[in-house]
Design an enzyme around this catalytic site. Sequence first.
Site, PDB file in Angstrom:
ATOM      1  N   ARG A 208       0.510   6.874   1.285  1.00 41.63           N
ATOM      2  CA  ARG A 208       1.728   6.835   2.079  1.00 41.63           C
ATOM      3  C   ARG A 208       2.928   7.149   1.185  1.00 41.63           C
ATOM      4  NH1 ARG A 208       0.739   4.223   7.187  1.00 41.63           N
ATOM      5  NH2 ARG A 208      -1.487   4.557   7.543  1.00 41.63           N
ATOM      6  N   GLU A 210       6.030   6.638   1.074  1.00 39.78           N
ATOM      7  CA  GLU A 210       7.149   5.825   1.548  1.00 39.78           C
ATOM      8  C   GLU A 210       7.917   5.303   0.342  1.00 39.78           C
ATOM      9  OE1 GLU A 210       4.778   3.062   3.710  1.00 39.78           O
ATOM     10  OE2 GLU A 210       4.835   4.229   5.569  1.00 39.78           O
ATOM     11  N   ARG A 216       5.139  -5.998  -0.655  1.00 38.50           N
ATOM     12  CA  ARG A 216       4.052  -5.882   0.318  1.00 38.50           C
ATOM     13  C   ARG A 216       3.564  -4.454   0.526  1.00 38.50           C
ATOM     14  NH1 ARG A 216       6.384  -8.403   5.592  1.00 38.50           N
ATOM     15  NH2 ARG A 216       5.314  -6.825   6.837  1.00 38.50           N
ATOM     16  N   HIS A 217       4.113  -3.487  -0.231  1.00 41.97           N
ATOM     17  CA  HIS A 217       3.753  -2.089  -0.016  1.00 41.97           C
ATOM     18  C   HIS A 217       3.208  -1.438  -1.283  1.00 41.97           C
ATOM     19  CE1 HIS A 217       6.578  -2.550   3.456  1.00 41.97           C
ATOM     20  NE2 HIS A 217       5.667  -1.776   4.025  1.00 41.97           N
ATOM     21  N   GLU A 360       1.623  -8.754   8.355  1.00 44.63           N
ATOM     22  CA  GLU A 360       0.679  -7.908   9.076  1.00 44.63           C
ATOM     23  C   GLU A 360      -0.407  -7.417   8.115  1.00 44.63           C
ATOM     24  OE1 GLU A 360       0.294  -3.324   9.994  1.00 44.63           O
ATOM     25  OE2 GLU A 360       2.285  -4.124  10.456  1.00 44.63           O
ATOM     26  N   SER A 363      -3.515  -3.094  11.845  1.00 45.15           N
ATOM     27  CA  SER A 363      -2.967  -2.401  13.002  1.00 45.15           C
ATOM     28  C   SER A 363      -4.149  -1.774  13.731  1.00 45.15           C
ATOM     29  CB  SER A 363      -1.974  -1.322  12.568  1.00 45.15           C
ATOM     30  OG  SER A 363      -1.389  -0.711  13.687  1.00 45.15           O
ATOM     31  N   ARG A 411      -3.426  -6.267   0.787  1.00 45.33           N
ATOM     32  CA  ARG A 411      -2.614  -7.268   1.488  1.00 45.33           C
ATOM     33  C   ARG A 411      -3.437  -8.495   1.843  1.00 45.33           C
ATOM     34  NH1 ARG A 411       1.728  -5.062   5.949  1.00 45.33           N
ATOM     35  NH2 ARG A 411       2.953  -3.741   4.553  1.00 45.33           N
TER      36      ARG A 411
END
Length: 437
Positions: A208, A210, A216-217, A360, A363, A411
């Site tokens: 990703r 991002e 958390r990423h 989370e 998903s 996570r």
Amino acid sequence: MTQTETMPRTLARELPRHEGQTVKMQGFLHARRDLGGVQFLVLRDVSGITQCVGSGLTLPLAESSVEVVGTVKAHPKAPGGFEVQVQDFRVISAATEPAPVEIPKMEWHVNPETMLDYRVVTVRGLKERAALKVQAELLAAFRDHLQQEGFTEISTPKIVSAGAEGGANLFPIDYFGQPAYLAQSPQLYKQIMVGVFERVFEVAPVYRAEEHATSRHLNEYLSLDVEMGFIQDEEEVMALENRLLAAIMTRLKERCAHEFTLLNATIPDVPAHIPRISLMDARQLVTEKFGHQVGGKDLDPEAERLLSQHFAQTESSDFVFVTKYPRAARPFYTHADHNPDGSLNPDTTRGFDLLFRGIEITSGGQRIHDHAMLMDSIAAYKLNPETLEGYTEVFKYGMPPHGGFAIGAERLTAKLLGISNVRYARAFPRDRHRLTP
């Protein structure tokens, strides 16, 4: 060969059954100290640490690979209740310089960047490897349970021509002069493979692009993907994940009690039926009960924390499914929900998230399986159907109703063990600023 060379290797965890016997141990020099002519060295092997006691030894630098031959004696203050009285000591491979960090004294919260900069060494720490051991058992349980439920493991491409979620957050690469990308998800491929095996899963990295730098990423993480066909609705998918998580926690209780004790963490009980709440009801709850106004289309991190707190207090559950996500908050392939009269609701989907201890970790949802509906959705999302043609054409050939989910392994590991930053739940993390080691 000498007698020592032919002796079998004994591990730290095996010492209790060798009391009074001479053993040969091999491992790393974890720590050392001299007390009035008596030398204490701590040897670390794959199973734990052992206190060894000797005198007149020429000890190398910490982290050297060494061999100890000695007699096993009970000692109440030694790790594991036993120590080895050294008769012979040999350096197998000496460290050529001091370790940049004292491994026994490392703490994640003291100097996190230094620990990541020197990860090739710091990953040897007892807590560091405990986290990775837990993750390894987690992955094994994931595979075992799904195979027991009739799932087949697949491998999908990590070099792709388009993104699985509309092309955002992709790492571009040059593929022999053609534009290509690192896969942000195996989503489209695992749906295709439902047409082959009906029930499939994959354990593989995803990417990703991002530019966030949060606890958390990660920009590369391990995704645990599941997809199943011939379902009625998303409830079957959530029920599967419920059973899967229960199986994972059972295995961790059986095989990782030492690691959880070392990290002062607890393994959660998974309810027989994880609580559910719709997204709109969740937003209303955190506003009315906690006074937190939720912005955006989803739950923000604080709302996730508060919602988890509510269900931990009211239903003693560390898990909660958030369901009925709006279309705007879900990818183009998510199936619309149905109204009570059976008609489709264009504004709400059969998508869900799973929260665990305030974050989370999953998903998922039911996917669109009808070709015409899928093409309408692609148009509604203003995507280019030509870039998705390799995916959409399978839906011309009788795809069944299906759905699935993805779990972020790091996570889940971090939240299980109380690790504050997800980077320490991966051996060699890749984040916004880190390409090495």
